[in-house]
Design a protein around this motif. Structure first.
Motif, mmCIF file in Angstrom:
data_model
loop_
_atom_site.group_PDB
_atom_site.id
_atom_site.type_symbol
_atom_site.label_atom_id
_atom_site.label_comp_id
_atom_site.label_asym_id
_atom_site.label_seq_id
_atom_site.Cartn_x
_atom_site.Cartn_y
_atom_site.Cartn_z
ATOM 1 N N THR A 54 15.855 2.330 1.953
ATOM 2 C CA THR A 54 15.804 0.957 1.419
ATOM 3 C C THR A 54 16.100 -0.063 2.526
ATOM 4 O OG1 THR A 54 18.047 1.230 0.620
ATOM 5 C CG2 THR A 54 16.323 1.452 -1.013
ATOM 6 N N SER A 55 16.989 0.291 3.473
ATOM 7 C CA SER A 55 17.277 -0.655 4.572
ATOM 8 C C SER A 55 16.028 -0.870 5.408
ATOM 9 C CB SER A 55 18.366 -0.143 5.497
ATOM 10 O OG SER A 55 19.448 0.258 4.775
ATOM 11 N N ARG A 56 15.286 0.223 5.679
ATOM 12 C CA ARG A 56 14.069 0.094 6.493
ATOM 13 C C ARG A 56 13.036 -0.774 5.796
ATOM 14 N NH1 ARG A 56 14.171 6.227 8.147
ATOM 15 N NH2 ARG A 56 15.822 5.993 9.666
ATOM 16 N N VAL A 57 12.889 -0.551 4.488
ATOM 17 C CA VAL A 57 11.903 -1.340 3.741
ATOM 18 C C VAL A 57 12.338 -2.810 3.728
ATOM 19 C CG1 VAL A 57 10.855 -1.708 1.481
ATOM 20 C CG2 VAL A 57 11.195 0.606 2.336
ATOM 21 N N ARG A 58 13.635 -3.035 3.513
ATOM 22 C CA ARG A 58 14.141 -4.408 3.471
ATOM 23 C C ARG A 58 13.878 -5.103 4.818
ATOM 24 N NH1 ARG A 58 19.694 -4.182 2.927
ATOM 25 N NH2 ARG A 58 19.440 -2.665 1.282
ATOM 26 N N ALA A 59 14.132 -4.372 5.924
ATOM 27 C CA ALA A 59 13.926 -4.961 7.256
ATOM 28 C C ALA A 59 12.456 -5.322 7.452
ATOM 29 C CB ALA A 59 14.371 -3.985 8.324
ATOM 30 N N GLU A 110 0.831 -1.207 0.000
ATOM 31 C CA GLU A 110 0.000 0.000 0.000
ATOM 32 C C GLU A 110 0.868 1.261 0.000
ATOM 33 O OE1 GLU A 110 -4.031 1.527 2.108
ATOM 34 O OE2 GLU A 110 -3.387 -0.544 2.190
ATOM 35 N N LEU A 111 2.067 1.127 0.603
ATOM 36 C CA LEU A 111 2.958 2.293 0.699
ATOM 37 C C LEU A 111 3.947 2.369 -0.465
ATOM 38 C CD1 LEU A 111 3.941 2.181 4.479
ATOM 39 C CD2 LEU A 111 2.302 3.695 3.401
ATOM 40 N N ALA A 112 3.865 1.386 -1.390
ATOM 41 C CA ALA A 112 4.911 1.272 -2.426
ATOM 42 C C ALA A 112 5.156 2.581 -3.176
ATOM 43 C CB ALA A 112 4.553 0.158 -3.399
ATOM 44 N N ALA A 113 4.053 3.236 -3.609
ATOM 45 C CA ALA A 113 4.215 4.467 -4.398
ATOM 46 C C ALA A 113 4.936 5.534 -3.571
ATOM 47 C CB ALA A 113 2.855 4.967 -4.852
ATOM 48 N N SER A 114 4.530 5.635 -2.292
ATOM 49 C CA SER A 114 5.151 6.649 -1.429
ATOM 50 C C SER A 114 6.620 6.343 -1.200
ATOM 51 C CB SER A 114 4.469 6.665 -0.073
ATOM 52 O OG SER A 114 3.147 7.029 -0.235
ATOM 53 N N ILE A 115 6.922 5.056 -0.984
ATOM 54 C CA ILE A 115 8.318 4.682 -0.722
ATOM 55 C C ILE A 115 9.171 4.953 -1.963
ATOM 56 C CG2 ILE A 115 9.865 2.741 -0.229
ATOM 57 C CD1 ILE A 115 7.542 1.639 1.542
ATOM 58 N N ALA A 116 8.622 4.616 -3.146
ATOM 59 C CA ALA A 116 9.358 4.875 -4.396
ATOM 60 C C ALA A 116 9.652 6.367 -4.515
ATOM 61 C CB ALA A 116 8.528 4.395 -5.585
ATOM 62 N N HIS A 117 8.657 7.190 -4.148
ATOM 63 C CA HIS A 117 8.851 8.637 -4.213
ATOM 64 C C HIS A 117 9.924 9.086 -3.225
ATOM 65 C CE1 HIS A 117 7.920 12.879 -3.497
ATOM 66 N NE2 HIS A 117 7.604 12.881 -4.785
ATOM 67 N N GLU A 118 9.881 8.503 -2.017
ATOM 68 C CA GLU A 118 10.868 8.840 -0.981
ATOM 69 C C GLU A 118 12.293 8.547 -1.457
ATOM 70 O OE1 GLU A 118 10.718 9.790 2.730
ATOM 71 O OE2 GLU A 118 9.241 10.831 1.507
#
Ligand code: ADP
Length: 321
Positions: A152-157, A97-105
């Protein structure tokens, strides 16, 4: 942060968790069985034989209790594994659900890296290279690449599948980390966050990834709830504080609120009022908070928004006791 190396496969036959009890049971069975054989062969008193049989039955019973204990333990472990897997699926769904926001970040620092790289080359290509400006561009590149790396580390974790692992943590740090992941999502929903983190004195024993999952779930629900209200009313409050040996976190929204007849059911698995809802987010939040020996609850008044709170015990360390 997490413990991905831990194997989850279990052998079918396992040693009893109370080996001493099992060994004793076997010894009693064996000696009693020998007693019976000797008794019946020498045709001594029938009462002694019956007494031995009784002891034998007691020993078998003792042993079977062990078997039941092992069975119950296996069921409990299977349930725990299933819950961990479900929590992982829910976490990955939330990340989706957060993918678009994370990509933007991540895109933001990448854009800075590209433009600063070009600027740096220009400063160096001048007839008299401007080393100061080139150095500043390089600093921007370094800062931006660490920022992208952090995200990216946070998302990976969060997306990694691992067994829960509790460590000494600060709830405020966990909240800060989580907010950096949902920052763009809030902006996308035109929600103004009001953050007040004041739990810095309370350390907790927590699985960082699991608590991030709880906070993300609560924030995503708040975003959904505020979709229906006017933009100027879309305020999200995230607050932490310490009270009575507990750290408390509150996520409060200005959404439509939860009707009194629905409020008691929101933590029930598969309860949802959303067209595409799974109804698992809050029940998983509750299992996670239970696992942390805490409590979670919600308050709401129709038309005045909702507040979801959880409280976790403050860690008592040798210095604080
Ligand atoms: P889902 O979001 O898939 O429905 P949840 O377990 O997260 O599953 O939520 C269960 C229900 O609780 C939601 O369908 C909604 O009715 C209610 N709910 C949760 N959070 C809020 C909130 N912040 N405001 C209003 N209702 C909420």
């Amino acid at each position: 942060m997490c413990n991905p190396g831990k194997k989850t496969s279990r052998p079918l036959i396992r040693v009893s968790p109370k080996p001493l009890q099992s060994v004793l049971a076997w010894l009693v069975s064996l000696s009693v069985a020998c007693g019976i054989i000797i008794d019946t062969r020498t045709e001594t008193d029938l009462a002694t034989t019956l007494f031995c049989i009784m002891l034998l039955l007691m020993a078998i019973n003792l042993f079977s209790i062990n078997v039941v204990i092992v069975g119950a333990k296996q069921t409990e472990e299977a349930l725990f594994r299933a819950q961990t897997q479900l929590a992982h699926v829910n976490r990955v769904t939330s990340l989706g659900e957060l993918a678009a926001s994370i990509a933007h970040e991540v895109n933001q620092p990448l854009a800075v890296i590209t433009s600063s790289g070009a600027a740096c080359r220009n400063w160096l290509s001048r007839p008299v290279p401007d080393l100061d400006e080139a150095r500043k561009s390089l600093d921007r590149i370094i800062n931006s690449s660490s920022r992208a790396n952090e995200i990216t580390s946070r998302v990976r974790a969060l997306s990694r599948k691992c067994d829960p692992l509790r460590q000494t943590e600060s709830l405020d740090d966990i909240v800060r980390d989580t907010l950096s992941l949902v920052r763009h999502e809030l902006a996308h929903h035109k929600i103004s966050p009001k953050i007040d983190l004041a739990a810095f004195t309370g350390q907790i024993s927590a699985d960082r990834v699991q608590l991030q999952q709880v906070i993300i779930n609560l924030i995503i629900n708040a975003c959904h709830a505020m979709n229906a209200v006017q933009v100027c009313e879309r305020t999200l409050y995230v607050r932490t504080w310490v009270k009575d040996s507990e750290v408390v976190l509150e996520v409060a929204d200005q959404g439509s609120g939860i009707p009194a007849n629905i409020l008691p059911h929101v933590f029930t698995p598969f309860f949802t009022t959303k067209e595409n809802g799974l109804g698992l987010g809050l029940s998983i939040c509750r299992s996670i908070i239970d696992f942390h020996d805490g409590r979670i609850w919600a308050t709401s008044a129709t038309g005045k928004g909702s507040a979801f709170l959880f409280a976790l015990p403050v860690l008592v360390t040798s210095e604080s006791s």
